[in-house]
Design an enzyme around this catalytic site. Structure first.
Site, PDB file in Angstrom:
ATOM      1  N   GLU A 107      20.422  -4.940  21.708  1.00  0.00           N
ATOM      2  CA  GLU A 107      20.208  -6.186  22.453  1.00  0.00           C
ATOM      3  C   GLU A 107      21.427  -7.096  22.261  1.00  0.00           C
ATOM      4  O   GLU A 107      22.071  -7.082  21.199  1.00  0.00           O
ATOM      5  CB  GLU A 107      18.936  -6.883  21.936  1.00  0.00           C
ATOM      6  CG  GLU A 107      18.702  -8.243  22.584  1.00  0.00           C
ATOM      7  CD  GLU A 107      17.297  -8.821  22.319  1.00  0.00           C
ATOM      8  OE1 GLU A 107      16.512  -8.201  21.587  1.00  0.00           O
ATOM      9  OE2 GLU A 107      17.016  -9.899  22.867  1.00  0.00           O
TER      10      GLU A 107
ATOM     11  N   ASN B  97      14.261 -10.139  24.349  1.00  0.00           N
ATOM     12  CA  ASN B  97      14.113 -11.486  24.912  1.00  0.00           C
ATOM     13  C   ASN B  97      15.341 -11.890  25.732  1.00  0.00           C
ATOM     14  O   ASN B  97      15.231 -12.649  26.696  1.00  0.00           O
ATOM     15  CB  ASN B  97      13.901 -12.503  23.785  1.00  0.00           C
ATOM     16  CG  ASN B  97      12.615 -12.241  23.010  1.00  0.00           C
ATOM     17  OD1 ASN B  97      11.708 -11.574  23.501  1.00  0.00           O
ATOM     18  ND2 ASN B  97      12.525 -12.764  21.794  1.00  0.00           N
TER      19      ASN B  97
ATOM     20  N   ASN C  84      10.499  -7.797  29.677  1.00  0.00           N
ATOM     21  CA  ASN C  84      10.282  -7.686  28.234  1.00  0.00           C
ATOM     22  C   ASN C  84       9.235  -8.698  27.783  1.00  0.00           C
ATOM     23  O   ASN C  84       9.333  -9.882  28.116  1.00  0.00           O
ATOM     24  CB  ASN C  84      11.592  -7.970  27.484  1.00  0.00           C
ATOM     25  CG  ASN C  84      11.425  -7.908  25.974  1.00  0.00           C
ATOM     26  OD1 ASN C  84      11.204  -6.838  25.417  1.00  0.00           O
ATOM     27  ND2 ASN C  84      11.520  -9.055  25.316  1.00  0.00           N
ATOM     28  N   GLU C  85       8.249  -8.229  27.045  1.00  0.00           N
ATOM     29  CA  GLU C  85       7.248  -9.103  26.389  1.00  0.00           C
ATOM     30  C   GLU C  85       6.852 -10.283  27.281  1.00  0.00           C
ATOM     31  O   GLU C  85       6.930 -11.449  26.864  1.00  0.00           O
ATOM     32  CB  GLU C  85       7.779  -9.596  25.040  1.00  0.00           C
ATOM     33  CG  GLU C  85       7.991  -8.467  24.060  1.00  0.00           C
ATOM     34  CD  GLU C  85       8.317  -8.918  22.637  1.00  0.00           C
ATOM     35  OE1 GLU C  85       8.591 -10.104  22.417  1.00  0.00           O
ATOM     36  OE2 GLU C  85       8.269  -8.060  21.740  1.00  0.00           O
TER      37      GLU C  85
ATOM     38  N   TYR D 140       6.097  -4.903  14.699  1.00  0.00           N
ATOM     39  CA  TYR D 140       6.953  -5.115  13.528  1.00  0.00           C
ATOM     40  C   TYR D 140       6.044  -5.416  12.345  1.00  0.00           C
ATOM     41  O   TYR D 140       5.134  -6.231  12.461  1.00  0.00           O
ATOM     42  CB  TYR D 140       7.887  -6.309  13.746  1.00  0.00           C
ATOM     43  CG  TYR D 140       8.905  -6.088  14.856  1.00  0.00           C
ATOM     44  CD1 TYR D 140      10.052  -5.337  14.622  1.00  0.00           C
ATOM     45  CD2 TYR D 140       8.712  -6.635  16.121  1.00  0.00           C
ATOM     46  CE1 TYR D 140      10.995  -5.135  15.626  1.00  0.00           C
ATOM     47  CE2 TYR D 140       9.652  -6.437  17.132  1.00  0.00           C
ATOM     48  CZ  TYR D 140      10.791  -5.689  16.879  1.00  0.00           C
ATOM     49  OH  TYR D 140      11.716  -5.495  17.867  1.00  0.00           O
TER      50      TYR D 140
ATOM     51  N   GLU E 164       9.808  -0.954  20.837  1.00  0.00           N
ATOM     52  CA  GLU E 164      10.309  -1.760  19.710  1.00  0.00           C
ATOM     53  C   GLU E 164       9.385  -1.523  18.530  1.00  0.00           C
ATOM     54  O   GLU E 164       8.180  -1.816  18.624  1.00  0.00           O
ATOM     55  CB  GLU E 164      10.329  -3.261  20.044  1.00  0.00           C
ATOM     56  CG  GLU E 164      11.445  -3.663  20.979  1.00  0.00           C
ATOM     57  CD  GLU E 164      11.531  -5.171  21.190  1.00  0.00           C
ATOM     58  OE1 GLU E 164      11.280  -5.947  20.243  1.00  0.00           O
ATOM     59  OE2 GLU E 164      11.861  -5.572  22.321  1.00  0.00           O
TER      60      GLU E 164
ATOM     61  N   GLN F 120      16.417  -2.701  15.611  1.00  0.00           N
ATOM     62  CA  GLN F 120      17.378  -2.323  16.627  1.00  0.00           C
ATOM     63  C   GLN F 120      18.353  -1.331  15.992  1.00  0.00           C
ATOM     64  O   GLN F 120      18.005  -0.744  14.974  1.00  0.00           O
ATOM     65  CB  GLN F 120      18.068  -3.567  17.165  1.00  0.00           C
ATOM     66  CG  GLN F 120      17.066  -4.520  17.843  1.00  0.00           C
ATOM     67  CD  GLN F 120      17.690  -5.676  18.622  1.00  0.00           C
ATOM     68  OE1 GLN F 120      18.885  -5.759  18.808  1.00  0.00           O
ATOM     69  NE2 GLN F 120      16.843  -6.610  19.074  1.00  0.00           N
TER      70      GLN F 120
END
Ligand code: AHR
Length: 497
Positions: free
Chosen positions: A27, A72, A172-173, A244, A292, A347
């Protein structure tokens, strides 16, 4: 008495492992791109500014797919800013992370880097501040052979051949309030549906990933998946999951148990996807892109200079306990090989990453590098259905946590069996007793472990204290293999015919 018993047979196959489960993620965040994979002027950088020392470590991981450019970040990104002569590219305020984006690195650089890294791009499009039109234009720029404005622009900027990007993330999200252009499930379902539709009209060979809820803990989880998927069903192929784990409360036994939440999360997403399939009487099955996943908490609250270029953001320094949690997350992904087809360790460099770099200096392996390296190298083929019987423990948050967590893989040619095992217990050595039902002629060839280390130990550029060691081979008596697993250890046992 703590114990662990496993029964496996070569014929009991849970699913073919899609090699894309060993993907990763780059990212535009902190020093992942700038100062990570790309650092012009670094003594190890090539003519493109790609750090070759970093590339060597990445190549060792044999990563089949890399998601880009966010995260993000993508929800405010104008992809056109990152193409063409570098001197003409705009500098922008990057609102997701509060930094400065210089756009020196963009789509063409990423494609060239992927080629050099021996990996395939997985592109995300901006469905936050932008929409379907910019998304289909990016597909045209990347994948159309030529003869149109955008495909000819790509040629003009150096790539005669199309990039042939197969995997596309639809934003994304998008349920997260922190996301630029966050949406309700219905707003997102409609936007994603229309984006995916015209992206596939532009190139019918692509596959698309619908954003699932940003995490299991979101209030939107469940309703988000079912409502948006129901709308976009005909034009999407996967739904994403993000997870996460953290040890914020410094409660080790509980932290080591977190892989059970990965299992439950995957099972819940499968249930949501299958519910929509059933409701629609559809023959088409939607699978999971776990794009992720990792441990993330060490760097929380770190300060940085706002609007600066590539600050030290999300630079978690991983310890030995994190290695064990990553090992159990990998087991969970492998054990769901029938439905998890893509997964990206988030990442790749510097930002919550297995590889760290020093600006102008060295690159090194963090502790979590190793379970990923072994899984990517040896965890390919078929995930076996395991019959497990192990003693369990409870924490304040979890009940019935298996002391020993495993995955078992049969190689594609059927000649190699690999078992990954994590002993979560903090005090006792536990014997893993494996009944090998039909592995005649197999002999144990290797036992590698990460063990005997302070759970808080970590690696630095000058000292790699947390690393794997070779162990004495476990005993195999007829069909029963017994392998001692040290307390708090990650293990790989390999057998060959
Ligand atoms: O990987 C770091 C961030 O975590 C990503 O940008 C976002 O998608 C997630 O919240």
């Amino acid at each position: 008495m703590k114990y662990a018993k496993l029964t496996i047979a070569s014929e009991f196959i849970k699913g073919k492992i899609d090699k894309r489960i060993y993907g990763s993620f780059v990212e535009h965040l902190g020093r992942c791109v700038y100062g990570g994979i790309f650092e012009p002027g670094h003594p190890e950088a090539d003519e493109n500014g790609f750090r070759l020392d970093v590339l060597d470590l990445i190549k060792e991981l044999d990563i089949p797919v890399v998601r880009y450019p966010g995260g993000n970040f993508v929800s405010g990104y104008n992809w056109e800013d990152g193409i063409g002569p570098v001197k003409d590219r705009p500098r922008r305020l990057e609102l997701a992370w509060g930094t400065l984006e210089t756009n020196e690195f963009g789509t063409d650089e990423f494609m060239a880097w992927c080629k050099k890294a021996g990996t395939a791009p997985m592109m995300a499009v901006n469905l936050g501040t932008r929409g379907p039109d910019e998304a289909r234009q990016l597909v045209e720029y990347c994948n159309h052979p030529g003869g149109t404005y955008l495909s000819d622009l790509r040629k003009k900027y150096g790539s005669d051949l199309p990039y042939d990007v197969k995997l596309w993330c639809l934003g994304n999200e998008m349920d997260g309030p922190w996301q630029m252009g966050a949406k309700t499930s219905v707003e997102y379902g409609r936007t994603a549906c229309e984006a995916a539709k015209i992206m596939k009209w532009t190139d019918p060979t692509i596959e698309t990933v619908l954003c699932g809820s940003s995490s299991w803990g979101m209030k939107t989880f469940g309703e988000w998946e079912t409502a948006s998927l129901d709308i976009a069903y005909d034009h999407v192929d996967y739904v994403s999951m993000h997870q996460y784990h953290s040890n914020n409360d410094n409660y080790l036994e509980n932290f080591l148990a977190k892989g059970v939440e990965t299992d439950s999360f995957i099972d819940s997403v499968i249930a949501a996807l299958d519910y929509v399939q059933g409701k629609r009487h559809s023959k088409k099955r939607i699978d999971i892109s776990f794009d992720e996943w990792n441990v993330w908490y060490h760097s929380n609250g770190a300060e940085f200079e706002k609007w600066s270029k590539a600050p030290h953001l999300l630079e978690d320094v991983y310890n030995f306990a994190d290695t064990l949690v990553v090992g159990t997350m990998l087991n969970s992904i492998i054990n769901h090989a029938d439905r998890v087809k893509i997964a990206c360790l988030a990442q790749l460099v510097n930002v919550i990453a297995p590889i760290m770099t020093e600006d102008g200096g060295k690159a090194w392996r963090q502790t979590i590098y190793y379970p990923f390296w072994f899984a990517s190298k040896y965890g390919r083929g078929y995930a076996l259905q395991q019959i497990k019987d192990t003693s369990k423990y409870d924490t304040r948050w979890y009940t019935d946590v298996p002391h020993v967590d495993t995955s078992s893989i049969l190689s594609e040619d059927g000649n190699e069996l690999v078992i990954f095992a994590v002993n979560r217990d903090t005090e006792d050595e536990i014997t893993l007793e494996t009944k090998l039902c039909d592995f005649d002629g197999f002999r144990v060839i290797e036992h590698i472990a990460m063990e005997d280390t302070d759970p808080m130990a970590f690696n630095t550029k000058d000292s790699e204290v947390v690393k794997p060691v070779s162990k004495a081979l476990p005993e195999l008596d007829g069909r029963i293999m017994k392998c001692s697993l040290k307390p708090m250890s990650w293990n790989m046992i390999r057998l060959r015919k």
